[in-house]
Write a protein that holds these residues in place. Structure first.
Motif, short mmCIF file in Angstrom:
data_model
loop_
_atom_site.label_atom_id
_atom_site.label_comp_id
_atom_site.label_asym_id
_atom_site.label_seq_id
_atom_site.Cartn_x
_atom_site.Cartn_y
_atom_site.Cartn_z
N GLY A 1 0.77 -1.23 0.00
CA GLY A 1 0.00 0.00 0.00
C GLY A 1 0.81 1.29 0.00
N VAL A 2 2.15 1.16 0.01
CA VAL A 2 2.98 2.37 -0.02
C VAL A 2 3.62 2.48 -1.40
CG1 VAL A 2 4.93 3.58 1.03
CG2 VAL A 2 3.46 2.13 2.44
N LEU A 3 3.47 3.64 -2.02
CA LEU A 3 4.00 3.84 -3.36
C LEU A 3 5.51 4.06 -3.30
CD1 LEU A 3 3.37 4.34 -6.40
CD2 LEU A 3 3.05 6.76 -5.80
N ALA A 4 6.25 3.25 -4.09
CA ALA A 4 7.71 3.42 -4.15
C ALA A 4 8.01 4.27 -5.37
CB ALA A 4 8.39 2.06 -4.28
N GLY A 5 8.36 5.51 -5.14
CA GLY A 5 8.54 6.41 -6.29
C GLY A 5 10.00 6.76 -6.51
N GLY A 6 10.37 6.89 -7.78
CA GLY A 6 11.67 7.45 -8.13
C GLY A 6 12.84 6.50 -8.04
N ALA A 7 14.03 7.08 -8.02
CA ALA A 7 15.26 6.28 -8.03
C ALA A 7 15.48 5.62 -6.67
CB ALA A 7 16.45 7.18 -8.36
N ARG A 8 16.26 4.53 -6.68
CA ARG A 8 16.40 3.72 -5.48
C ARG A 8 16.87 4.51 -4.25
NH1 ARG A 8 16.36 -1.52 -3.81
NH2 ARG A 8 17.87 -2.08 -2.22
N HIS A 9 17.85 5.39 -4.45
CA HIS A 9 18.40 6.10 -3.29
C HIS A 9 17.39 7.07 -2.68
CE1 HIS A 9 19.36 8.83 -6.64
NE2 HIS A 9 19.22 9.78 -5.76
N ARG A 10 16.32 7.38 -3.44
CA ARG A 10 15.31 8.30 -2.91
C ARG A 10 14.16 7.56 -2.23
NH1 ARG A 10 14.05 12.55 -7.46
NH2 ARG A 10 12.51 13.15 -5.90
N ILE A 11 14.17 6.23 -2.36
CA ILE A 11 13.11 5.44 -1.72
C ILE A 11 13.53 5.20 -0.27
CG2 ILE A 11 11.93 3.20 -1.76
CD1 ILE A 11 12.48 3.15 -4.80
N PRO A 12 12.63 5.43 0.69
CA PRO A 12 13.01 5.23 2.10
C PRO A 12 13.54 3.81 2.34
CG PRO A 12 10.79 6.15 1.92
CD PRO A 12 11.25 5.85 0.54
N ARG A 13 14.54 3.70 3.20
CA ARG A 13 15.19 2.42 3.46
C ARG A 13 14.21 1.35 3.89
NH1 ARG A 13 20.10 2.73 7.29
NH2 ARG A 13 21.26 2.91 5.37
N GLN A 14 13.26 1.75 4.72
CA GLN A 14 12.28 0.78 5.23
C GLN A 14 11.52 0.08 4.10
OE1 GLN A 14 9.70 2.71 7.97
NE2 GLN A 14 9.39 0.83 9.13
N LEU A 15 11.28 0.85 3.03
CA LEU A 15 10.56 0.30 1.89
C LEU A 15 11.49 -0.58 1.06
CD1 LEU A 15 7.65 0.76 1.16
CD2 LEU A 15 8.36 2.49 -0.49
N ARG A 16 12.71 -0.09 0.86
CA ARG A 16 13.69 -0.85 0.06
C ARG A 16 13.99 -2.20 0.70
NH1 ARG A 16 18.72 2.04 0.31
NH2 ARG A 16 17.73 3.86 1.20
N THR A 17 14.15 -2.20 2.01
CA THR A 17 14.54 -3.44 2.67
C THR A 17 13.36 -4.40 2.83
OG1 THR A 17 14.22 -2.41 4.82
CG2 THR A 17 16.47 -2.42 3.93
N ALA A 18 12.15 -3.95 2.49
CA ALA A 18 10.99 -4.84 2.53
C ALA A 18 11.04 -5.86 1.40
CB ALA A 18 9.71 -4.03 2.46
N VAL A 19 11.86 -5.59 0.40
CA VAL A 19 11.94 -6.47 -0.77
C VAL A 19 13.39 -6.94 -0.94
CG1 VAL A 19 11.46 -6.72 -3.23
CG2 VAL A 19 10.08 -5.15 -1.85
N GLY A 20 13.62 -8.23 -0.76
CA GLY A 20 14.95 -8.80 -0.97
C GLY A 20 15.07 -9.30 -2.40
N VAL A 21 16.31 -9.53 -2.83
CA VAL A 21 16.49 -10.00 -4.20
C VAL A 21 17.68 -10.96 -4.27
CG1 VAL A 21 17.77 -7.89 -4.81
CG2 VAL A 21 16.70 -9.22 -6.61
N VAL A 22 17.51 -12.01 -5.06
CA VAL A 22 18.61 -12.95 -5.33
C VAL A 22 18.70 -13.10 -6.85
CG1 VAL A 22 19.58 -15.24 -4.92
CG2 VAL A 22 18.02 -14.26 -3.25
N PHE A 23 19.90 -12.94 -7.37
CA PHE A 23 20.10 -12.99 -8.82
C PHE A 23 20.63 -14.35 -9.25
CE2 PHE A 23 20.65 -8.51 -7.65
CZ PHE A 23 19.69 -7.94 -8.46
N GLN A 24 20.70 -14.51 -10.56
CA GLN A 24 21.19 -15.77 -11.12
C GLN A 24 22.67 -16.01 -10.80
OE1 GLN A 24 20.57 -16.07 -15.34
NE2 GLN A 24 21.62 -18.01 -15.50
N SER A 25 23.48 -14.97 -10.99
CA SER A 25 24.93 -15.18 -10.85
C SER A 25 25.41 -14.64 -9.51
CB SER A 25 25.67 -14.46 -11.97
OG SER A 25 27.04 -14.40 -11.63
N PRO A 26 25.73 -15.54 -8.57
CA PRO A 26 26.18 -15.03 -7.28
C PRO A 26 27.51 -14.27 -7.40
CG PRO A 26 26.45 -17.44 -7.39
CD PRO A 26 25.70 -17.02 -8.61
N ARG A 27 28.33 -14.67 -8.38
CA ARG A 27 29.65 -14.00 -8.48
C ARG A 27 29.53 -12.55 -8.87
NH1 ARG A 27 33.11 -17.46 -6.90
NH2 ARG A 27 32.22 -19.53 -7.12
N ARG A 28 28.49 -12.28 -9.65
CA ARG A 28 28.32 -10.89 -10.07
C ARG A 28 27.55 -10.08 -9.03
NH1 ARG A 28 26.10 -10.13 -15.75
NH2 ARG A 28 25.11 -12.14 -15.48
#
Ligand SMILES: Nc1ncnc2c1ncn2[C@@H]1O[C@H](COP(=O)(O)OP(=O)(O)OP(=O)(O)O)[C@@H](O)[C@H]1O
Length: 218
Positions: A64-91
């Motif tokens: 219910g909270v809108l994440a607007g704009g570039a990543r560094h402008r999104i409040p940390r609390q919102l950013r850390t609500a979403v984790g991410v794992v990519f295909q290549s761990p080395r990268r």
């Protein structure tokens, strides 16, 4: 409550959008698979949902909270609500970090007191079935599977409400893949984490996901 992307138009070159009006909704405790042919924009949509790539138009909402704009402008609390794992761990890791540093990084970045952070790292390490002797090693001293286990531990460190897995298991052997999927499942059933699972492996998605969204056919 959901992680929602609506009417996302985005690309990498002006005038050439990769996605037009694309969307996906992931509810708490739900695993949504994202399938589709190579190049259709699955990873791109995953990056938008993980707030790593700002959309040209459209919206990303986190519970219910809108994440607007570039990543560094999104409040940390919102950013850390979403984790991410990519295909290549080395990268996805700093080659100078030990595995312990990799896992502890989000805890340090959010100023978790060091004794709590150490306890949390120990818990995560046992959850992803890494052995203690690997923690002092650097990425070039461990296998892809071991490094991906550390990347999953890092992604779960702050107990995200949602996890975006972008081809998380496609570079791994079957037993490591099964172990990681099973750990993610535990978080889904245990504390109702929602998951967006991007994969070209339809069989995996059929087993893992509650719903599968096909991007290319929209
Ligand atoms: N960083 C980038 N810069 C420029 N173009 C990119 C970038 N990343 C992806 N693209 C292009 O955007 C399109 C969609 O790529 P994306 O990786 O999102 O697709 P995908 O469905 O995840 O593909 P795959 O299944 O092969 O991983 C492709 O044409 C790709 O070449």
């Amino acid at each position: 409550m959901s992680l929602t992307a609506t009417q996302i138009t985005v690309g990498y070159r002006r005038g050439a959008p990769v996605l037009r009006q694309a969307g996906v909704i992931v509810g708490p405790g739900q695993v949504v698979g994202l399938a589709g042919p190579s190049g259709c924009g699955k990873s791109t949509l995953a990056r938008v949902l993980a707030m790593l790539l700002p959309a040209w138009s459209g919206e990303v909402w986190v519970d219910g909270v809108l994440a607007g704009g570039a990543r560094h402008r999104i409040p940390r609390q919102l950013r850390t609500a979403v984790g991410v794992v990519f295909q290549s761990p080395r990268r996805s890791v700093d080659p100078r970090f030990t595995l312990a540093d990799v896992i502890a990084e989000p805890l340090r970045a959010t100023h978790v007191p060091s004794s709590d952070a150490e306890a949390r790292v120990r818990e995560l390490v046992s959850r992803v079935e890494l052995t203690g002797d690997l923690l002092a090693r650097r990425p070039h001293e461990v296998s892809d599977g071991q490094l991906q286990r550390a990347c999953l531990a890092r992604a779960l460190a702050l107990r995200p409400r949602y996890l975006v897995c972008d081809e998380m298991t496609s570079m791994l052997d079957a037993s490591t893949a099964a172990a990681l999927v099973s750990e993610v499942r535990r978080e889904v059933s245990g504390r109702r984490m929602g998951v967006l699972a991007v994969s070209h492996d339809r069989e995996l998605l059929d087993v893992w996901a509650d719903d599968v969204v096909s991007l290319g056919s929209e």
